[in-house]
Design an enzyme around this catalytic site. Structure first.
Site, mmCIF file in Angstrom:
data_model
loop_
_atom_site.group_PDB
_atom_site.id
_atom_site.type_symbol
_atom_site.label_atom_id
_atom_site.label_comp_id
_atom_site.label_asym_id
_atom_site.label_seq_id
_atom_site.Cartn_x
_atom_site.Cartn_y
_atom_site.Cartn_z
ATOM 1 N N HIS A 1 21.481 44.523 78.011
ATOM 2 C CA HIS A 1 22.197 45.645 77.397
ATOM 3 C C HIS A 1 22.497 45.432 75.910
ATOM 4 O O HIS A 1 23.568 45.802 75.414
ATOM 5 C CB HIS A 1 23.484 45.925 78.158
ATOM 6 C CG HIS A 1 23.270 46.477 79.538
ATOM 7 N ND1 HIS A 1 22.126 47.151 79.902
ATOM 8 C CD2 HIS A 1 24.072 46.466 80.657
ATOM 9 C CE1 HIS A 1 22.215 47.521 81.172
ATOM 10 N NE2 HIS A 1 23.376 47.122 81.652
ATOM 11 N N HIS B 1 26.216 54.210 80.693
ATOM 12 C CA HIS B 1 26.478 53.345 81.852
ATOM 13 C C HIS B 1 27.708 53.812 82.637
ATOM 14 O O HIS B 1 28.510 52.993 83.088
ATOM 15 C CB HIS B 1 26.666 51.903 81.386
ATOM 16 C CG HIS B 1 26.285 50.877 82.405
ATOM 17 N ND1 HIS B 1 26.951 50.740 83.606
ATOM 18 C CD2 HIS B 1 25.322 49.928 82.404
ATOM 19 C CE1 HIS B 1 26.419 49.741 84.292
ATOM 20 N NE2 HIS B 1 25.415 49.239 83.593
ATOM 21 N N GLU C 1 21.371 55.041 85.570
ATOM 22 C CA GLU C 1 21.070 54.801 84.160
ATOM 23 C C GLU C 1 19.655 55.275 83.835
ATOM 24 O O GLU C 1 18.679 54.621 84.184
ATOM 25 C CB GLU C 1 21.215 53.323 83.839
ATOM 26 C CG GLU C 1 22.569 52.736 84.198
ATOM 27 C CD GLU C 1 22.509 51.226 84.314
ATOM 28 O OE1 GLU C 1 22.123 50.562 83.327
ATOM 29 O OE2 GLU C 1 22.833 50.698 85.401
#
Length: 324
Positions: free
Chosen positions: A103, A174, A289
């Site tokens: 991420h 997210h 996602e």
């Protein structure tokens, strides 16, 4: 409408923007581009918050790992070994998930304060410049994410980015959805327009080629209970598209709430929140996602995440709420 939400230790102020339309209320923070709350009615007209979040800034600072509601970048999901090669040059990223980059690294977009301005009457545009070398990624990236409520109360998130040097970009939101709105979590039914998924190794890095979902626990094409044990990328049948196409439906039979997801992206990561902790319990919410595939910079056969000077990265996902 915006209001002061809190202040970081260095004195930087964090603001909260509230968008409201067609019976839907969404709150977005300038810290991390976080979707703090999404309030929608159930089949009986009772309003509840259907995403996990904290009531104050301290909650997000104390519990950053779940990435609750956050804008994820520069690269959503994992890059194996925290390394990739682009145009013959190797780049080393900051590992933050064992040996891998997850991420965007230890200080990804989810831990940055974004500039904000109104975008029409029902939207807010967040923007920032990610300098060359941030978390090891090449190129100066100018990036924005615009959150808008349309006339039907759907939340549209539109991403855009340009760079001054070749780089890789993969952005997502997210949020963890919990359509009950309150009370016990779970009990969701999910439908996905995906005939394949990407198997992963013990570190959740794609292993081998995409596999067929038929006859496996990854087959959500007809819709069924989500259960637990998922942190996998699904290969959407539609591929990359210029405009959002509906790819997922999440239904909560008790409340009657329905969430449909449309996107331009080729993949969707289903995470059933099995590692949630702190004030939340495993399985309290699940993430959908929309994104390109994990480790794409090291997998040339996957849809490309490369962005070059002169090009424009664009991505759009629409979350539409209703009842049944």
């Amino acid at each position: 409408m915006n209001e002061l939400f809190g202040t970081l230790s260095d004195g930087t102020e964090v603001y909260r923007w509230t968008l409201e339309r067609a019976g839907v209320r969404v709150r977005v923070l300038t810290y991390g581009g976080i979707v703090q709350s999404v309030e929608v009615p159930d089949r009986d007209g009772h309003t509840g918050d259907v995403v996990l979040g904290f009531g104050d800034l301290d909650g997000y600072l104390a519990h950053p790992e779940p990435y609750l509601g956050a804008l994820i970048g520069r690269y959503a999901n994992r890059i194996a070994g925290g390394r990739f090669v682009l145009d013959g040059r190797a780049y080393a990223l900051e590992p933050n998930n064992g040996p891998n980059s997850l991420h965007g690294g230890a200080r990804g977009f989810d831990r940055r304060v974004w500039d904000a301005r109104a975008d029409g009457r029902h939207g807010v545009r967040l923007s920032r410049v990610s300098p060359h070398g941030e978390e090891g990624f090449p190129g100066r990236l100018e990036v924005s994410a615009t959150y808008t409520l349309d006339g039907g109360g759907a939340l549209r998130i539109s991403y855009e980015a340009v760079t001054d040097a070749p780089t890789v970009v993969n952005l997502t939101n997210h949020s963890y959805f919990a359509l009950a709105g309150s009370g016990p979590a779970g009990g969701h039914e999910l439908r996905l327009a995906a005939s394949r998924y990407t198997p992963v190794d013990a570190e959740l890095i794609p292993a081998g080629d995409p596999a067929e979902v038929a006859g496996t626990r990854f087959d959500f094409r007809e819709g069924r209970g989500t259960g637990t044990g998922y942190d996998h990328n699904f290969v959407l049948d539609k591929g990359v598209t210029d405009a959002p196409v509906e790819v997922a439906e999440l239904y909560h039979p008790v409340s009657g709430r329905v969430l449909t997801v449309a996107t331009t992206e080729p993949g969707l990561q289903l995470y059933t929140g099995d590692q949630l902790s702190g004030p939340f319990r495993p399985g309290d919410g699940l993430a959908l996602e929309t994104q390109h595939f994990p480790d794409s910079p090291n997998r040339p056969e996957f849809p490309s995440t490369v962005l070059r000077p002169g090009g424009v990265f664009r991505s759009e996902t629409v979350y539409r709420f209703g009842v049944r």
